[in-house]
Design a protein around this motif. Structure first.
Motif, PDB file in Angstrom:
ATOM      1  N   MET A 188     -11.676  11.215   3.428  1.00  0.00           N
ATOM      2  CA  MET A 188     -11.945   9.823   3.681  1.00  0.00           C
ATOM      3  C   MET A 188     -10.770   9.243   4.471  1.00  0.00           C
ATOM      4  SD  MET A 188     -12.485   6.693   0.959  1.00  0.00           S
ATOM      5  CE  MET A 188     -14.089   7.258   0.462  1.00  0.00           C
ATOM      6  N   ASP A 189     -11.065   8.576   5.569  1.00  0.00           N
ATOM      7  CA  ASP A 189     -10.043   7.956   6.395  1.00  0.00           C
ATOM      8  C   ASP A 189      -9.674   6.593   5.814  1.00  0.00           C
ATOM      9  OD1 ASP A 189      -8.331   7.104   8.375  1.00  0.00           O
ATOM     10  OD2 ASP A 189      -9.920   6.682   9.815  1.00  0.00           O
ATOM     11  N   LEU A 190      -8.426   6.452   5.404  1.00  0.00           N
ATOM     12  CA  LEU A 190      -7.960   5.198   4.808  1.00  0.00           C
ATOM     13  C   LEU A 190      -7.010   4.451   5.738  1.00  0.00           C
ATOM     14  CD1 LEU A 190      -7.308   6.517   1.189  1.00  0.00           C
ATOM     15  CD2 LEU A 190      -9.291   5.227   2.015  1.00  0.00           C
ATOM     16  N   GLY A 191      -6.983   4.849   6.999  1.00  0.00           N
ATOM     17  CA  GLY A 191      -6.057   4.256   7.954  1.00  0.00           C
ATOM     18  C   GLY A 191      -6.323   2.802   8.284  1.00  0.00           C
ATOM     19  N   ASN A 192      -7.548   2.359   8.164  1.00  0.00           N
ATOM     20  CA  ASN A 192      -7.884   0.987   8.554  1.00  0.00           C
ATOM     21  C   ASN A 192      -8.316   0.098   7.392  1.00  0.00           C
ATOM     22  OD1 ASN A 192      -7.390   1.420  11.313  1.00  0.00           O
ATOM     23  ND2 ASN A 192      -9.371   2.396  11.528  1.00  0.00           N
ATOM     24  N   VAL A 193      -8.042   0.515   6.159  1.00  0.00           N
ATOM     25  CA  VAL A 193      -8.431  -0.319   5.022  1.00  0.00           C
ATOM     26  C   VAL A 193      -7.352  -1.360   4.748  1.00  0.00           C
ATOM     27  CG1 VAL A 193      -9.843   1.492   3.977  1.00  0.00           C
ATOM     28  CG2 VAL A 193      -7.476   1.228   3.263  1.00  0.00           C
ATOM     29  N   GLY A 194      -7.731  -2.424   4.077  1.00  0.00           N
ATOM     30  CA  GLY A 194      -6.777  -3.482   3.733  1.00  0.00           C
ATOM     31  C   GLY A 194      -6.121  -3.202   2.396  1.00  0.00           C
ATOM     32  N   TRP A 195      -4.887  -2.745   2.424  1.00  0.00           N
ATOM     33  CA  TRP A 195      -4.138  -2.460   1.204  1.00  0.00           C
ATOM     34  C   TRP A 195      -3.514  -3.740   0.673  1.00  0.00           C
ATOM     35  CZ3 TRP A 195      -4.347   2.219  -1.069  1.00  0.00           C
ATOM     36  CH2 TRP A 195      -4.772   3.289  -0.294  1.00  0.00           C
ATOM     37  N   ARG A 196      -3.452  -3.857  -0.654  1.00  0.00           N
ATOM     38  CA  ARG A 196      -2.751  -4.986  -1.250  1.00  0.00           C
ATOM     39  C   ARG A 196      -1.910  -4.486  -2.411  1.00  0.00           C
ATOM     40  NH1 ARG A 196      -4.960  -7.149  -5.937  1.00  0.00           N
ATOM     41  NH2 ARG A 196      -6.991  -6.310  -6.501  1.00  0.00           N
ATOM     42  N   LYS A 197      -0.759  -5.086  -2.570  1.00  0.00           N
ATOM     43  CA  LYS A 197       0.153  -4.676  -3.628  1.00  0.00           C
ATOM     44  C   LYS A 197      -0.328  -5.237  -4.961  1.00  0.00           C
ATOM     45  CE  LYS A 197       4.377  -4.347  -2.618  1.00  0.00           C
ATOM     46  NZ  LYS A 197       5.788  -4.533  -2.284  1.00  0.00           N
ATOM     47  N   SER A 198      -0.251  -4.441  -5.978  1.00  0.00           N
ATOM     48  CA  SER A 198      -0.642  -4.871  -7.318  1.00  0.00           C
ATOM     49  C   SER A 198       0.214  -6.050  -7.772  1.00  0.00           C
ATOM     50  CB  SER A 198      -0.473  -3.710  -8.302  1.00  0.00           C
ATOM     51  OG  SER A 198      -0.615  -4.167  -9.619  1.00  0.00           O
ATOM     52  N   SER A 199      -0.406  -7.010  -8.413  1.00  0.00           N
ATOM     53  CA  SER A 199       0.339  -8.159  -8.933  1.00  0.00           C
ATOM     54  C   SER A 199       1.251  -7.751 -10.085  1.00  0.00           C
ATOM     55  CB  SER A 199      -0.623  -9.258  -9.395  1.00  0.00           C
ATOM     56  OG  SER A 199      -1.446  -8.777 -10.442  1.00  0.00           O
ATOM     57  N   HIS A 200       1.056  -6.568 -10.621  1.00  0.00           N
ATOM     58  CA  HIS A 200       1.883  -6.089 -11.721  1.00  0.00           C
ATOM     59  C   HIS A 200       3.017  -5.186 -11.251  1.00  0.00           C
ATOM     60  CE1 HIS A 200      -0.654  -7.792 -14.826  1.00  0.00           C
ATOM     61  NE2 HIS A 200      -1.693  -7.376 -14.127  1.00  0.00           N
ATOM     62  N   SER A 201       3.158  -4.999  -9.944  1.00  0.00           N
ATOM     63  CA  SER A 201       4.256  -4.186  -9.426  1.00  0.00           C
ATOM     64  C   SER A 201       5.561  -4.937  -9.596  1.00  0.00           C
ATOM     65  CB  SER A 201       4.043  -3.878  -7.937  1.00  0.00           C
ATOM     66  OG  SER A 201       2.959  -3.000  -7.766  1.00  0.00           O
ATOM     67  N   ALA A 202       6.620  -4.190  -9.797  1.00  0.00           N
ATOM     68  CA  ALA A 202       7.936  -4.802  -9.953  1.00  0.00           C
ATOM     69  C   ALA A 202       8.346  -5.472  -8.642  1.00  0.00           C
ATOM     70  CB  ALA A 202       8.963  -3.737 -10.357  1.00  0.00           C
ATOM     71  N   GLY A 203       9.006  -6.601  -8.724  1.00  0.00           N
ATOM     72  CA  GLY A 203       9.421  -7.339  -7.544  1.00  0.00           C
ATOM     73  C   GLY A 203      10.687  -6.816  -6.900  1.00  0.00           C
ATOM     74  N   ASN A 204      11.311  -5.805  -7.487  1.00  0.00           N
ATOM     75  CA  ASN A 204      12.584  -5.302  -6.982  1.00  0.00           C
ATOM     76  C   ASN A 204      12.432  -4.142  -5.996  1.00  0.00           C
ATOM     77  OD1 ASN A 204      11.791  -3.239  -8.617  1.00  0.00           O
ATOM     78  ND2 ASN A 204      13.516  -3.344 -10.023  1.00  0.00           N
ATOM     79  N   GLY A 205      11.230  -3.859  -5.550  1.00  0.00           N
ATOM     80  CA  GLY A 205      11.023  -2.777  -4.587  1.00  0.00           C
ATOM     81  C   GLY A 205      10.715  -1.436  -5.219  1.00  0.00           C
ATOM     82  N   GLY A 206      10.816  -1.318  -6.521  1.00  0.00           N
ATOM     83  CA  GLY A 206      10.498  -0.069  -7.203  1.00  0.00           C
ATOM     84  C   GLY A 206       9.138  -0.142  -7.856  1.00  0.00           C
ATOM     85  N   GLU A 207       8.614   0.974  -8.256  1.00  0.00           N
ATOM     86  CA  GLU A 207       7.343   1.056  -8.992  1.00  0.00           C
ATOM     87  C   GLU A 207       6.238   0.194  -8.398  1.00  0.00           C
ATOM     88  OE1 GLU A 207       7.965   0.369 -13.149  1.00  0.00           O
ATOM     89  OE2 GLU A 207       9.597   1.786 -13.240  1.00  0.00           O
ATOM     90  N   CYS A 208       6.036   0.280  -7.099  1.00  0.00           N
ATOM     91  CA  CYS A 208       5.008  -0.521  -6.434  1.00  0.00           C
ATOM     92  C   CYS A 208       3.759   0.313  -6.173  1.00  0.00           C
ATOM     93  CB  CYS A 208       5.526  -1.081  -5.115  1.00  0.00           C
ATOM     94  SG  CYS A 208       6.857  -2.249  -5.339  1.00  0.00           S
ATOM     95  N   VAL A 209       2.643  -0.251  -6.539  1.00  0.00           N
ATOM     96  CA  VAL A 209       1.355   0.393  -6.332  1.00  0.00           C
ATOM     97  C   VAL A 209       0.522  -0.512  -5.440  1.00  0.00           C
ATOM     98  CG1 VAL A 209      -0.758   1.153  -7.478  1.00  0.00           C
ATOM     99  CG2 VAL A 209       1.446   1.546  -8.559  1.00  0.00           C
ATOM    100  N   GLU A 210      -0.179   0.085  -4.477  1.00  0.00           N
ATOM    101  CA  GLU A 210      -1.077  -0.663  -3.621  1.00  0.00           C
ATOM    102  C   GLU A 210      -2.495  -0.178  -3.858  1.00  0.00           C
ATOM    103  OE1 GLU A 210       1.541  -1.799   0.246  1.00  0.00           O
ATOM    104  OE2 GLU A 210       0.764   0.232   0.178  1.00  0.00           O
TER     105      GLU A 210
END
Length: 61
Positions: A1-23
């Motif tokens: 599956m080509d995911l190159g053109n999908v709209g990714w968004r960062k989880s609202s529960h991801s840490a704000g310090n740049g670590g542990e980020c999930v999209e």
């Protein structure tokens, strides 16, 4: 599956310090998940029912 053109968004529960980020990205009948620190490193694509189970299992930890 080509995911190159999908709209990714960062989880609202991801840490704000740049670590542990999930999209997340909504794709037809599925949800794609990736590590925002390594967007080219691959993605996990789950059906919507399986994604809900996955999130439920994580919440139980």
């Amino acid at each position: 599956m080509d995911l190159g053109n999908v709209g990714w968004r960062k989880s609202s529960h991801s840490a704000g310090n740049g670590g542990e980020c999930v999209e997340l990205a909504a794709v037809p009948d599925s949800v794609a998940v990736r590590d925002s620190k390594d967007p080219e490193g691959g993605s996990l694509v789950l059906g919507r029912t399986d994604f809900r189970r996955f999130v439920g299992a994580i919440k139980e930890l």
